[in-house]
Design a protein around this motif. Structure first.
Motif, short mmCIF file in Angstrom:
data_model
loop_
_atom_site.label_atom_id
_atom_site.label_comp_id
_atom_site.label_asym_id
_atom_site.label_seq_id
_atom_site.Cartn_x
_atom_site.Cartn_y
_atom_site.Cartn_z
N SER A 44 145.21 -63.81 -10.41
CA SER A 44 146.31 -63.16 -9.69
C SER A 44 146.28 -61.66 -9.98
N GLU A 45 146.57 -60.87 -8.97
CA GLU A 45 146.63 -59.42 -9.16
C GLU A 45 147.99 -58.96 -9.68
N ASP A 46 148.90 -59.89 -9.86
CA ASP A 46 150.21 -59.59 -10.41
C ASP A 46 150.36 -60.31 -11.75
N TRP A 47 150.47 -59.54 -12.83
CA TRP A 47 150.48 -60.10 -14.17
C TRP A 47 151.89 -60.12 -14.75
N GLY A 103 141.92 -53.87 -12.26
CA GLY A 103 142.14 -53.90 -10.82
C GLY A 103 143.34 -54.69 -10.37
N ALA A 104 144.32 -54.88 -11.26
CA ALA A 104 145.52 -55.63 -10.90
C ALA A 104 146.50 -54.72 -10.13
N THR A 105 147.37 -55.35 -9.36
CA THR A 105 148.36 -54.60 -8.59
C THR A 105 149.56 -54.23 -9.44
N SER A 106 150.02 -55.16 -10.27
CA SER A 106 151.20 -54.88 -11.08
C SER A 106 151.13 -55.62 -12.40
N ALA A 107 151.83 -55.07 -13.39
CA ALA A 107 151.95 -55.69 -14.71
C ALA A 107 153.43 -55.62 -15.10
#
Length: 229
Positions: A44-47, A103-107
């Protein structure tokens, strides 16, 4: 459903600009961390990020911050949509840097106080729902060897060997049972986040892969990836 968990340490030396002359010594650790977060982003790009900081301050979503307090004015952000800069605790700063590298969108960062009792850590984990990708930040004992930050303690190796083994087995039960006083005596700052993970991952079966486990600067650093079976 939680698909993947990455367990990482949070030393500022992970960041090349902060490592200076130690950058080469940190290369193996850094690459293991980057491999772990790349795997996390593939789930997932949202962590969801779990860490520990005194007082457990609330970290705004998409906040940005800087490592200037660690000697280098290097900016990071918790989201591709950058929010206003604020003073972020170390776990959030490291999470921001890892988000960019992975390269994730959000953390989205959730913190616990380092002194939180084990049962409260587990409850905190169970109440987090079921995020798809979870990043857990925390170091092992800071008392490995005579030059360690916390001063040498022969029990440090014993503790971190067992942390490594628990991570290799995806053994949430062992993490849940780690004695907080023993961990505090040995300067293991990851105890509370690991026990939040224990609550979060208590149900279901997991496979595990340990990518790194050593104490190169007198502090135990573990990198592992758990996959929901």
């Amino acid at each position: 459903m939680i698909r993947r968990v990455a367990v990482l340490p949070q030393p500022p030396l992970l960041i090349p600009e902060l490592a200076a002359g130690a950058a080469d010594e940190c290369a193996e650790l850094r690459e293991a961390c980057l491999e772990a977060v790349r795997r996390l982003t593939s789930a997932s790009e949202d962590w969801l990020v779990i860490g520990a900081a005194a007082g457990a301050p609330e970290v705004p979503e998409h906040a940005s911050g800087s490592f200037r307090g660690f000697g280098v004015d290097l900016g990071v952000s918790l989201g591709r949509v950058t929010g206003p800069e604020t003073e972020l605790p170390l776990p959030a700063l490291v999470a921001g840097w890892l988000r960019e590298q992975g390269g994730a969108t959000s953390a989205r960062v959730r913190l616990v106080d380092p002194g939180t009792p084990p049962d409260q850590c587990e409850l905190f984990g169970r109440e987090l729902g079921e995020p798809v990708a979870v990043l857990v930040l925390g170091d092992g004992s800071s008392r490995h060897g005579p030059r360690s930050p916390g001063g040498e303690d022969e029990r440090a190796e014993f503790l971190d060997e067992r942390v490594r083994d628990a991570l290799a087995r995806a053994d949430a039960g062992w993490l849940a049972g780690l004695d907080p006083d023993f961990a505090a005596e040995l300067g293991a700052g990851g105890r509370a986040p690991w026990q939040v993970l224990a609550g979060l991952a208590a149900d279901g079966e997991w496979t595990a892969d340990v990518l790194y486990s050593a104490a190169p600067f007198g502090v135990g650093y573990h990198v592992a990836v758990w996959e929901h079976a």
